[in-house]
Design an enzyme around this catalytic site. Structure first.
Site, PDB file in Angstrom:
ATOM      1  N   HIS A 194       0.867  -1.181   0.000  1.00 50.22           N
ATOM      2  CA  HIS A 194       0.000   0.000   0.000  1.00 50.22           C
ATOM      3  C   HIS A 194       0.898   1.224   0.000  1.00 50.22           C
ATOM      4  CE1 HIS A 194      -3.692   2.323   0.873  1.00 50.22           C
ATOM      5  NE2 HIS A 194      -2.841   3.131   1.486  1.00 50.22           N
ATOM      6  N   CYS A 195       0.759   2.033  -1.042  1.00 47.92           N
ATOM      7  CA  CYS A 195       1.627   3.203  -1.207  1.00 47.92           C
ATOM      8  C   CYS A 195       0.847   4.465  -0.873  1.00 47.92           C
ATOM      9  CB  CYS A 195       2.149   3.276  -2.637  1.00 47.92           C
ATOM     10  SG  CYS A 195       3.281   4.653  -2.905  1.00 47.92           S
ATOM     11  N   PRO A 196       1.170   5.136   0.224  1.00 50.30           N
ATOM     12  CA  PRO A 196       0.450   6.383   0.540  1.00 50.30           C
ATOM     13  C   PRO A 196       0.790   7.523  -0.418  1.00 50.30           C
ATOM     14  CG  PRO A 196       2.238   6.025   2.090  1.00 50.30           C
ATOM     15  CD  PRO A 196       2.173   4.798   1.242  1.00 50.30           C
ATOM     16  N   GLY A 199      -1.717   7.143  -2.964  1.00 51.69           N
ATOM     17  CA  GLY A 199      -3.066   7.095  -2.393  1.00 51.69           C
ATOM     18  C   GLY A 199      -3.856   5.869  -2.789  1.00 51.69           C
TER      19      GLY A 199
END
Length: 488
Positions: A194-196, A199
């Site tokens: 999961h890449c912030p 997003g």
């Protein structure tokens, strides 16, 4: 037929009795139109949707907006303050190459952020119950106490045993390489991480766009940093280093942002290049699931053994379709069949079954009266009199309908059933209208069975029946009410 008109009836107009009205007698069981909802509106995961479900993102998007601001501000300052000078002093190809890199970065970023990463649909209640039943059957019953059923399955992939784990949230056995994202609360196929910064989750359906984003961003960052330094050096040769910084303060800001960003971006691009060449995911590499050496026991069953083939599969293979159909419509539940009802049920819902039977009998009697009045010359019996115009159990012409007692409900006077009254006036004219009417002669009227044409007896009896009908008007008020009931 107007009063005083002579000759036989040639034109007959019939008014259709309206059976649909807005009165309380109309059945209220009508389906209310409910706006169809799309699946993204009731999506169980922690995601945000935009543009009617076309855009899908994670709920935490603050870092994504920071990424956009950094890219837009840095690139904007470079094109506004550095490119004009560099295009004149060096070559006009610099802003062109920079523009191509910028648009490629923005395109891949938005494609990664706004797309479905490969979310697996959750099991329906029936599917979950069936899966639980299969687990119980596979585990068997134990009388020595409760033993939790196994929550893993084993499959063989290229000679390697792979365990499929059961997801208690999605109620499914996750396929190979899938994992549950705790931030989005979804099981993602070929989950990477999961890449912030984008997003969104990075999975099977958007991994290639994520890789192209970080790779092109690395080139853009290096490109801007290199030519910002070139711009400052060229200016410092003319006016000195401090004056060059004063003349172009935006270049200083660009250089600082790019200098601290380039290391992490280039390092991330190199790491994912290694993962693509070995056909691994970030999740598998962190857990140490597989070894790159083919001879070991835990070799990677997904690798093709060739770097070029692995890269082509990851970057050039077909994109699988979305499994959640987020823009599809929710299928409504099967409506329950409604209980049969008619117009009488709205008024006599509290009456007994016998009262309802009496009303039905009275309605049928009224229909018989209307038919008898509409065709007075086509009676089947020649000796029919006013006392014989009723069937057994049916009210006659000379008597009011006995089935309508005082306890029976009557329709409201404001009932807008004008077509029924018009039909009644056409069929049963009033007393004063009969004065100028001329009826058919026995020679013109067709002879019913067992009646001789032109028989004086038949003619006198027929006129006697019509005289009785015109004298009491067939209890017009009662019949009007009955017609309103029969039109329901």
């Amino acid at each position: 037929m107007p009063p005083g008109g002579g000759g036989p009836m040639k034109d007959c107009e019939y008014s259709q009795i309206s059976t649909h009205s807005s009165s309380p007698m109309e059945s209220p069981h009508k389906k209310k139109k409910i706006a169809a909802r799309r699946k993204w509106e009731v999506f169980p995961g922690r995601n945000k949707f935009f543009c009617n479900g076309r855009i899908m993102m994670a709920r935490q998007t603050g870092v994504f907006y920071l990424t956009l601001i950094l890219i837009l501000v840095t690139s904007g300052l470079f094109f506004a303050f550095d490119c004009p000078y560099l295009a004149v002093k060096i070559t006009p190809a610099i802003p062109v190459v920079g523009g191509i890199l910028f648009f490629f970065v923005m395109g891949t970023l938005l494609r990664t952020s706004f797309s479905d990463p490969g979310v697996l649909p959750r099991a329906t209640p029936d599917e979950a119950a069936d899966l639980e039943r299969q687990i119980d059957i596979a585990n068997g019953t134990s009388s020595g106490g409760y033993r939790p059923p196994p929550r893993t399955k084993e499959v063989i992939i290229n000679g390697q045993t792979v365990k499929l784990k059961y997801c208690f949230t999605c109620k499914i056995f996750r396929p190979p390489r899938a994992s549950h994202c705790s931030l989005c609360d979804n099981c993602v196929e070929r989950f990477d991480h999961h890449c912030p910064w984008v997003g969104n989750c990075v999975g099977k359906r958007n991994y290639r766009f994520f890789y192209m984003f970080i790779l092109s961003l690395s080139f853009l960052t290096v490109f801007i940093l290199a030519f910002v330094i070139t711009h400052v050096i060229l200016r410092s040769q003319q006016t000195g280093f401090l004056n060059a910084l004063k003349d172009s303060p935006a270049s200083v800001l660009e250089a600082v942002v790019c200098f601290f960003s380039v290391w992490s971006i280039v390092g991330l691009s190199g790491f994912h290049t290694y993962l693509i060449s070995s056909n691994q995911t970030t999740n598998e590499d962190i857990k140490g699931s597989w070894s790159n050496k083919r001879g070991k026991e835990n070799y990677n069953p997904y690798s093709y053994g060739n770097i070029f083939t692995n890269c082509c599969v990851a970057l050039c293979g077909p994109i699988s379709p979305s499994l959640i159909d987020r823009r599809g419509y929710i299928q409504p539940d099967t409506p329950q069949p409604a209980a049969p009802s008619n117009g009488i049920a709205a008024y006599g819902a509290t009456q007994s079954q016998s009262d309802m039977c009496d009303q039905d009998q009275c309605i049928q009697s009224t229909k018989f009266v209307l038919q008898a009045a509409a065709t007075p010359l086509l009676q089947s019996e020649p000796s029919l009199t006013s006392d014989e115009l009723h069937l057994p159990g049916k009210p006659g012409l000379g008597t009011p309908c006995a089935s309508l007692t005082l306890g029976q409900p009557t329709p409201p006077s404001s009932m807008p059933n004008l077509t029924a009254e018009a039909a009644l006036t056409d069929i049963l004219p009033l007393k004063e209208e009969h004065v100028g009417h001329q009826f058919l002669t026995p020679e013109e009227a067709p002879s019913p069975p067992r009646m001789l044409a032109g028989s004086p007896l038949a003619h006198s009896r027929t006129m006697h029946v019509l005289g009785l009908a015109s004298q009491d008007s067939l209890h017009e008020d009662s019949v009007r009410g009955l017609v309103k009931l029969s039109s329901v």
